[in-house]
Design an enzyme around this catalytic site. Structure first.
Site, PDB file in Angstrom:
ATOM      1  N   HIS A 285      13.597 -16.949   6.293  1.00  0.00           N
ATOM      2  CA  HIS A 285      14.617 -17.206   7.312  1.00  0.00           C
ATOM      3  C   HIS A 285      13.965 -17.772   8.577  1.00  0.00           C
ATOM      4  O   HIS A 285      13.020 -17.189   9.103  1.00  0.00           O
ATOM      5  CB  HIS A 285      15.346 -15.912   7.682  1.00  0.00           C
ATOM      6  CG  HIS A 285      16.403 -15.528   6.686  1.00  0.00           C
ATOM      7  ND1 HIS A 285      17.374 -14.610   6.950  1.00  0.00           N
ATOM      8  CD2 HIS A 285      16.635 -15.970   5.428  1.00  0.00           C
ATOM      9  CE1 HIS A 285      18.172 -14.488   5.884  1.00  0.00           C
ATOM     10  NE2 HIS A 285      17.726 -15.298   4.955  1.00  0.00           N
TER      11      HIS A 285
ATOM     12  N   TYR B 165      10.239 -11.238  17.633  1.00  0.00           N
ATOM     13  CA  TYR B 165      10.939 -10.974  16.373  1.00  0.00           C
ATOM     14  C   TYR B 165      10.077 -11.372  15.172  1.00  0.00           C
ATOM     15  O   TYR B 165      10.002 -10.641  14.189  1.00  0.00           O
ATOM     16  CB  TYR B 165      12.284 -11.717  16.340  1.00  0.00           C
ATOM     17  CG  TYR B 165      13.180 -11.226  15.227  1.00  0.00           C
ATOM     18  CD1 TYR B 165      14.037 -10.142  15.411  1.00  0.00           C
ATOM     19  CD2 TYR B 165      13.158 -11.831  13.969  1.00  0.00           C
ATOM     20  CE1 TYR B 165      14.841  -9.669  14.381  1.00  0.00           C
ATOM     21  CE2 TYR B 165      13.954 -11.366  12.932  1.00  0.00           C
ATOM     22  CZ  TYR B 165      14.800 -10.282  13.152  1.00  0.00           C
ATOM     23  OH  TYR B 165      15.588  -9.813  12.121  1.00  0.00           O
TER      24      TYR B 165
ATOM     25  N   LYS C  27      10.789  -3.708  12.994  1.00  0.00           N
ATOM     26  CA  LYS C  27       9.344  -3.619  13.224  1.00  0.00           C
ATOM     27  C   LYS C  27       8.632  -2.493  12.453  1.00  0.00           C
ATOM     28  O   LYS C  27       7.414  -2.507  12.328  1.00  0.00           O
ATOM     29  CB  LYS C  27       9.076  -3.403  14.730  1.00  0.00           C
ATOM     30  CG  LYS C  27       9.381  -4.607  15.582  1.00  0.00           C
ATOM     31  CD  LYS C  27       8.276  -5.635  15.506  1.00  0.00           C
ATOM     32  CE  LYS C  27       8.664  -6.997  16.006  1.00  0.00           C
ATOM     33  NZ  LYS C  27       9.176  -7.934  15.011  1.00  0.00           N
TER      34      LYS C  27
ATOM     35  N   TYR D  24      23.374 -10.280  14.217  1.00  0.00           N
ATOM     36  CA  TYR D  24      23.341  -9.078  15.055  1.00  0.00           C
ATOM     37  C   TYR D  24      24.582  -9.127  15.945  1.00  0.00           C
ATOM     38  O   TYR D  24      24.762 -10.091  16.689  1.00  0.00           O
ATOM     39  CB  TYR D  24      22.081  -9.066  15.930  1.00  0.00           C
ATOM     40  CG  TYR D  24      20.810  -8.783  15.156  1.00  0.00           C
ATOM     41  CD1 TYR D  24      20.138  -9.797  14.483  1.00  0.00           C
ATOM     42  CD2 TYR D  24      20.282  -7.493  15.105  1.00  0.00           C
ATOM     43  CE1 TYR D  24      18.976  -9.526  13.766  1.00  0.00           C
ATOM     44  CE2 TYR D  24      19.116  -7.219  14.395  1.00  0.00           C
ATOM     45  CZ  TYR D  24      18.475  -8.235  13.730  1.00  0.00           C
ATOM     46  OH  TYR D  24      17.324  -7.972  13.022  1.00  0.00           O
TER      47      TYR D  24
ATOM     48  N   PRO E 240      15.473   0.607  14.274  1.00  0.00           N
ATOM     49  CA  PRO E 240      15.300  -0.507  13.335  1.00  0.00           C
ATOM     50  C   PRO E 240      15.790  -1.870  13.836  1.00  0.00           C
ATOM     51  O   PRO E 240      15.586  -2.880  13.154  1.00  0.00           O
ATOM     52  CB  PRO E 240      16.096  -0.067  12.094  1.00  0.00           C
ATOM     53  CG  PRO E 240      17.001   1.007  12.560  1.00  0.00           C
ATOM     54  CD  PRO E 240      16.397   1.631  13.771  1.00  0.00           C
TER      55      PRO E 240
HETATM   56  C1  LIG Z   1      17.723   2.442   7.911  1.00  0.00           C
HETATM   57  C2  LIG Z   1      16.341   1.903   8.163  1.00  0.00           C
HETATM   58  C3  LIG Z   1      16.148   0.530   8.288  1.00  0.00           C
HETATM   59  C4  LIG Z   1      14.887   0.032   8.531  1.00  0.00           C
HETATM   60  N1  LIG Z   1      14.746  -1.330   8.667  1.00  0.00           N
HETATM   61  C5  LIG Z   1      13.520  -1.836   8.886  1.00  0.00           C
HETATM   62  C6  LIG Z   1      13.303  -3.254   8.930  1.00  0.00           C
HETATM   63  O1  LIG Z   1      14.235  -4.069   8.775  1.00  0.00           O
HETATM   64  N2  LIG Z   1      12.042  -3.706   9.126  1.00  0.00           N
HETATM   65  C7  LIG Z   1      10.995  -2.835   9.286  1.00  0.00           C
HETATM   66  O2  LIG Z   1       9.855  -3.304   9.455  1.00  0.00           O
HETATM   67  N3  LIG Z   1      11.161  -1.490   9.231  1.00  0.00           N
HETATM   68  C8  LIG Z   1      12.380  -0.961   9.018  1.00  0.00           C
HETATM   69  N4  LIG Z   1      12.537   0.400   8.902  1.00  0.00           N
HETATM   70  C9  LIG Z   1      11.376   1.278   9.055  1.00  0.00           C
HETATM   71  C10 LIG Z   1      10.530   1.389   7.783  1.00  0.00           C
HETATM   72  O3  LIG Z   1      11.329   1.770   6.703  1.00  0.00           O
HETATM   73  C11 LIG Z   1       9.392   2.397   8.008  1.00  0.00           C
HETATM   74  O4  LIG Z   1       8.727   2.068   9.186  1.00  0.00           O
HETATM   75  C12 LIG Z   1       8.395   2.423   6.848  1.00  0.00           C
HETATM   76  O5  LIG Z   1       8.967   3.104   5.734  1.00  0.00           O
HETATM   77  C13 LIG Z   1       7.089   3.123   7.231  1.00  0.00           C
HETATM   78  O6  LIG Z   1       6.266   3.254   6.102  1.00  0.00           O
HETATM   79  P1  LIG Z   1       5.265   4.486   5.967  1.00  0.00           P
HETATM   80  O7  LIG Z   1       4.571   4.286   4.671  1.00  0.00           O
HETATM   81  O8  LIG Z   1       4.470   4.634   7.190  1.00  0.00           O
HETATM   82  O9  LIG Z   1       6.210   5.775   5.909  1.00  0.00           O
HETATM   83  P2  LIG Z   1       7.214   6.228   4.780  1.00  0.00           P
HETATM   84  O10 LIG Z   1       7.874   5.058   4.167  1.00  0.00           O
HETATM   85  O11 LIG Z   1       8.062   7.283   5.391  1.00  0.00           O
HETATM   86  O12 LIG Z   1       6.285   6.870   3.673  1.00  0.00           O
HETATM   87  C14 LIG Z   1       5.643   8.128   3.859  1.00  0.00           C
HETATM   88  C15 LIG Z   1       5.428   8.756   2.497  1.00  0.00           C
HETATM   89  O13 LIG Z   1       4.742   9.999   2.682  1.00  0.00           O
HETATM   90  C16 LIG Z   1       5.320  10.980   1.839  1.00  0.00           C
HETATM   91  N5  LIG Z   1       5.058  12.299   2.407  1.00  0.00           N
HETATM   92  C17 LIG Z   1       5.633  12.886   3.469  1.00  0.00           C
HETATM   93  N6  LIG Z   1       5.136  14.103   3.677  1.00  0.00           N
HETATM   94  C18 LIG Z   1       4.211  14.315   2.720  1.00  0.00           C
HETATM   95  C19 LIG Z   1       3.372  15.402   2.394  1.00  0.00           C
HETATM   96  N7  LIG Z   1       3.387  16.533   3.107  1.00  0.00           N
HETATM   97  N8  LIG Z   1       2.529  15.278   1.335  1.00  0.00           N
HETATM   98  C20 LIG Z   1       2.512  14.133   0.598  1.00  0.00           C
HETATM   99  N9  LIG Z   1       3.314  13.070   0.851  1.00  0.00           N
HETATM  100  C21 LIG Z   1       4.146  13.156   1.897  1.00  0.00           C
HETATM  101  C22 LIG Z   1       6.804  10.612   1.833  1.00  0.00           C
HETATM  102  O14 LIG Z   1       7.466  11.145   0.699  1.00  0.00           O
HETATM  103  C23 LIG Z   1       6.738   9.094   1.805  1.00  0.00           C
HETATM  104  O15 LIG Z   1       6.723   8.560   0.503  1.00  0.00           O
HETATM  105  C24 LIG Z   1      13.787   0.924   8.652  1.00  0.00           C
HETATM  106  C25 LIG Z   1      13.966   2.303   8.509  1.00  0.00           C
HETATM  107  C26 LIG Z   1      15.227   2.803   8.278  1.00  0.00           C
HETATM  108  C27 LIG Z   1      15.403   4.304   8.117  1.00  0.00           C
END
Ligand SMILES: Cc1cc2nc3c(=O)[nH]c(=O)nc-3n(C[C@H](O)[C@H](O)[C@H](O)COP(=O)(O)OP(=O)(O)OC[C@H]3O[C@@H](n4cnc5c(N)ncnc54)[C@H](O)[C@@H]3O)c2cc1C
Length: 394
Positions: free
Chosen positions: A72, A385, A297, A201, A293
């Site tokens: 996009h 962005y 980011k 948006y 969100p």
């Molecule tokens: C509705 C929504 C829309 C979003 N839209 C966007 C977007 O458009 N663009 C964008 O960049 N970001 C977006 N985000 C944010 C994005 O989804 C997160 O920033 C991203 O998932 C972060 O990845 P992570 O691996 O750090 O954490 P997570 O994806 O939360 O992964 C953490 C992992 O650790 C595991 N875990 C937790 N505790 C333990 C434990 N004690 N022992 C072992 N494992 C554990 C969990 O089960 C999970 O699998 C959005 C989030 C939401 C909720």
């Protein structure tokens, strides 16, 4: 069992870190408390910055993204009933974003890891981190009724906002900055064609809306709702009816509705932990920070955190230098705070805030008008962005 880096969490940050370390010849074991199916069932991010696209390519997990992802070059802002396009591509000298769901990113990283035979322990219960303030950290967990221990050089806390790593840091050693917004996002996923080619948006008097997408046949829509709302209160029909009211005439005509595949409410929060390193344990991704969100980011910051962390660990093992590890926190936080600022700003601009007597809506109108009339202002939006370059703060 012994490994060089014990990674807690198999979300995007844990999986990508595992892949980057493997490429550099550094051993890692990933512990995940959920099953792989559960992790793949979470519907979250959908927009990748170029930096995240490049990282997936770097670890050899980008081929399906390039086939199925949608590039996009702009986004639309809809306010006062009119749409205004921010031409990301033109304003940033050729940069774009990639529409490719977090579920797909995670699936590609899981499959790449499986193909290489790299160890991931799913359904690891009661994960606990020990001795990260010593030179001999370790991790324990329970699986199949037995307690297991992994000795390691470093622990990477990639375990999200509710994980165990940040919670294990003594309170006096950590500072948490937090802002909770007075509304949430009700999201609906459906197998219907998106209402427009690009994301829209919406700032409407009824609240924020977002017309997002995952592919040419799968749409993701969001509505700003009060924090007191429960997802059960929202039938699919009620969702579509409310979205129609927030859209413009063209959107109302083109909107294709259908049954929801998933519907959920997410609270909005700005949150940063400082520092991100505690002896031999590092926090990365949502374990260390959360953005609302709106700016898309979260996933992108998770990707850049683990890129910086992998560079620091490679420096440690290959060049025998501590410098990268010592600078990890500061390097990440410089980038994180800029993304936090942008996400807060964009959220403030596009949502309706309760009980502000109307003055906030006036500020928003003036600011949106300014963004559209000033190329410098529009460029600022576009530059943030699409994501700042990886070395922006170096
Ligand atoms: C509705 C929504 C829309 C979003 N839209 C966007 C977007 O458009 N663009 C964008 O960049 N970001 C977006 N985000 C944010 C994005 O989804 C997160 O920033 C991203 O998932 C972060 O990845 P992570 O691996 O750090 O954490 P997570 O994806 O939360 O992964 C953490 C992992 O650790 C595991 N875990 C937790 N505790 C333990 C434990 N004690 N022992 C072992 N494992 C554990 C969990 O089960 C999970 O699998 C959005 C989030 C939401 C909720």
């Amino acid at each position: 069992m012994r490994t060089q880096v014990a990674i807690i969490g198999a979300g995007p940050s844990g999986l990508l870190l595992g892949a980057l370390l493997h490429k550099a010849g550094i051993d890692a074991v990933i512990l995940e408390r959920q099953s792989a199916e559960y992790v793949l069932g979470r519907i979250r991010a959908g927009i990748l910055e170029q930096v995240a696209v490049d990282l997936l390519d770097e670890v050899g997990a980008g081929s399906r993204m390039h086939q199925e992802g949608l590039v996009h070059g702009g986004i639309e802002l809809l306010f006062d009933g009119k749409r205004h396009r921010i031409d990301l591509n033109h304003l940033t000298g050729g940069k774009n974003v990639m529409v490719y769901g977090q579920t797909e990113v995670t699936r590609d990283l899981i499959e790449a890891r499986r193909a290489l035979g790299l160890p991931t322990v799913y359904e690891a219960r009661n994960v606990a981190v020990h001795g990260f303030d010593t030179t001999h950290p370790s991790v324990t967990y329970e699986k199949d009724g037995k307690t297991h221990e992994i000795q390691c050089d470093f622990i990477a806390g990639c375990d999200g906002f509710h994980g165990v790593c940040r919670a294990s840091v003594p309170r006096g050693a950590i500072t948490e900055y937090e802002k909770v917004y007075p509304f949430g996002w009700l999201g609906l996923l459906s197998d219907t064609p998106p209402v427009a080619d690009e994301l829209i948006y919406i700032n409407s008097p009824r609240g924020f809306g977002l017309c997002s997408q995952r592919s040419k046949t799968r749409s993701r829509y969001y509505l700003q709702v009060p924090l007191t709302d429960k997802v059960e209160q929202w039938s699919d029909e009620a969702f579509w009816a409310e979205l129609r009211l927030r859209l413009d005439e063209e959107g109302r005509e083109k909107l294709v509705t259908g049954p929801s595949l998933e519907k959920s409410i997410a609270p909005l929060r700005s949150f940063v932990t400082e520092p991100l390193r505690f002896g031999r344990m590092f926090l990365a991704g949502d374990a260390g920070h959360i953005v609302p969100p709106t700016g898309a980011k979260g996933l992108n910051l998770a990707a850049t955190d683990v890129k910086y962390l992998s560079q620091a660990l490679i420096e440690y093992y290959v060049e025998k230098s501590q410098a990268g590890i010592d600078g990890y926190s500061q390097r990440c936080l410089a980038r994180i705070w800029k993304a936090e600022r942008f996400s807060w700003w964009f959220t403030s601009l596009m949502h309706r805030f309760p009980d502000d007597g109307g003055i906030n809506a006036k500020f928003q109108s003036a600011e949106l008008d300014y963004v559209l009339r000033s190329e410098a202002a529009a460029r600022t939006v576009a530059e943030n962005y699409v994501g700042l370059p990886l070395d922006f703060n170096d």
